[in-house]
Design an enzyme around this catalytic site. Structure first.
Site, PDB file in Angstrom:
ATOM      1  N   ASP A 180       0.813  -1.206   0.000  1.00 35.74           N
ATOM      2  CA  ASP A 180       0.000   0.000   0.000  1.00 35.74           C
ATOM      3  C   ASP A 180       0.856   1.269   0.000  1.00 35.74           C
ATOM      4  OD1 ASP A 180      -2.498   1.286  -0.084  1.00 35.74           O
ATOM      5  OD2 ASP A 180      -3.326  -0.002   1.484  1.00 35.74           O
ATOM      6  N   TRP A 194      -2.931   3.454  -6.127  1.00 32.72           N
ATOM      7  CA  TRP A 194      -4.159   4.218  -6.392  1.00 32.72           C
ATOM      8  C   TRP A 194      -4.108   5.058  -7.666  1.00 32.72           C
ATOM      9  CZ3 TRP A 194      -2.846   6.866  -1.254  1.00 32.72           C
ATOM     10  CH2 TRP A 194      -2.795   5.925  -0.223  1.00 32.72           C
ATOM     11  N   GLY A 195      -3.076   4.926  -8.487  1.00 30.18           N
ATOM     12  CA  GLY A 195      -3.052   5.589  -9.781  1.00 30.18           C
ATOM     13  C   GLY A 195      -2.705   7.052  -9.761  1.00 30.18           C
ATOM     14  N   ASP A 223     -10.201   3.394  -3.744  1.00 31.47           N
ATOM     15  CA  ASP A 223     -10.925   2.206  -3.307  1.00 31.47           C
ATOM     16  C   ASP A 223     -12.307   2.110  -3.955  1.00 31.47           C
ATOM     17  OD1 ASP A 223      -8.782   1.675  -1.718  1.00 31.47           O
ATOM     18  OD2 ASP A 223      -9.774   2.136   0.188  1.00 31.47           O
TER      19      ASP A 223
END
Length: 431
Positions: A149, A193-194, A214
């Site tokens: 993450d 998350w781009g 998300d």
């Protein structure tokens, strides 16, 4: 609606750049499995994980190809040991090695969660400056899949590198461990998350990369993710996959038609398919969606690794970004024919029509047998065009078209799409 050229400030050249995946012997195809976060978040323990693994087997999910059982955040103590090691929660995960051994005894694989910063997103120890130490522990405990993450990023004067370098640290640790241990590298899933165009650089170090934030169990969330992914489908191929986030089937908020659209889009765009449902309460309808072997066969195609892509946006002009109404007409090659996805993004049922040769994978002057991948029926032969009638609101049609020979002779006009269609004597064909 946002024109393509200004989509999130991303240049057209960047979006059209092909990306080569990390071919290091693992994760050639998208991962299929289970992840604890969507259903349980931090409310996990060793017994729940083992119960879930047994359900993956007994419900037939393993037979359908789901092999990974992955724990997410909150599995560790809040502090490292005196020697600097990560410590599994002493109450909830008293013997994490025994847990992975039992998962392996079921013929399944085990995955774990970490973070590239100081802390995980839930506040547990991250792996920054401990990358090799941590991944070595993960391997010793019996894991072979790492979701990594992007929370708790160190200050600039400490990290002194960009987001690529932050993830490269763990990629290097994984490669180093594979060399010294003689075992296969970890499957490395970048949960970034781009934000920094991860689809352009993630393939150099990982096997999948999150392209958005998300997911939520609402149609609006699915539509936004599909819309964004429609512009970067070329980044997916063998060994590298745009990760559209975990499957939200069965968690409330989606109709059955929306659930089918969710699963179809994720599978045909070659996203990893990680179930986030409480398997103890799964319905037969949701289980049937998850085990649709004809859809899964496209996701796990051993010959063609590319995602499907839009050939017509539908209600919007082509190359238009619309988070509420994404592209509707998609196609791509497979080992057994051309795959089509017709996505009704409208709030009411609709007929959906297309000319076959709008897809670049279809040959002009040929007819095609039509296989419906949801009804599992052979629906005759399509010549020049196809209409799906009364597609439900937010529903989907998934088709496999196979070449069935030359189209019948004498069809007029001579071209199904007559723009620039011309006879050798110079006569134009018109409608």
């Amino acid at each position: 609606m946002i024109p393509f050229t200004s989509l999130h400030g991303i240049s057209m050249l960047a979006l059209l750049t092909s990306v080569s995946g990390l071919s290091n012997g693992v994760a050639k195809l998208p991962a299929l499995g289970y992840n604890t976060w969507n259903a349980y978040q931090c409310n996990i323990d060793q017994n729940l994980v083992l119960t879930t693994a047994k359900l993956v087997k007994s419900l037939g999910l393993q037979d359908a190809g789901y092999m990974h059982v992955n724990i997410d955040d909150c599995w560790s103590e809040k502090n490292r040991s005196a020697s600097g090691d990560l410590v599994p929660d002493k109450v909830r995960f008293p013997n994490i090695t025994a847990m992975t051994s039992q998962i392996h005894s079921l013929g399944l694989r085990a995955g774990i969660y970490g973070d590239s910063g100081w802390f995980t997103c839930a506040g547990y120890p991250g792996s920054f400056m401990n990358e090799l130490r941590d991944v070595t522990q993960f391997q010793e405990w019996g894991f072979d899949y790492l979701k990594y993450d992007n929370c708790a990023i160190p200050f600039d004067d400490i990290i002194r590198e960009g987001i690529v370098g932050k993830y490269q640290r763990m990629a290097d640790a994984i490669a180093s461990l594979a060399k010294t241990s003689g075992k296969k590298p970890f499957i490395f899933s970048l949960c970034e998350w781009g934000w920094s165009q991860v689809w352009l650089w993630g393939a150099s170090m990982g096997h999948s990369w999150r392209v958005t934030g998300d997911i939520a169990p609402q149609w609006e969330s699915l539509a936004a993710i599909i819309n964004f992914n429609s512009f970067i489908t070329q980044a997916t191929d063998f060994y590298g996959h745009n990760d559209m986030d975990m499957l939200q089937l069965g968690n409330g908020g989606l109709s059955l038609d929306e659930a089918k659209s969710h699963f179809t889009a994720w599978a045909l765009m070659k996203s990893p398919l990680l179930i986030g449902t409480n398997l103890s309460a799964i319905t037969s309808d949701i289980l049937g969606i998850l085990t649709n072997k004809e859809i899964l066969a496209i996701n796990q195609d051993p010959v063609i690794g590319k995602s499907i892509s839009p050939f017509r946006w539908g209600i919007n002009p082509d190359w238009t970004s619309n988070s509420s109404f994404p592209a509707q007409y998609w196609s791509g090659p497979s080992q057994n024919g051309t795959v089509f996805m017709l996505l009704n993004t409208l709030n009411q049922p609709a007929d959906m029509f297309f000319n076959l040769t709008e897809s670049p994978w279809i040959r002009a002057g040929r007819q095609y047998s039509v296989r419906d991948l949801w009804s599992h029926t052979n629906n005759g032969t399509a010549v020049r065009n196809f209409t799906a009638h009364s597609v439900p609101a937010h529903g989907v049609v998934a088709l496999l078209l196979k070449d069935a020979g030359n189209e019948p002779s004498g069809i007029f006009p001579q071209c199904s799409v007559w723009w620039q269609c011309i006879d050798k004597n110079g006569t134009h064909v018109g409608g």
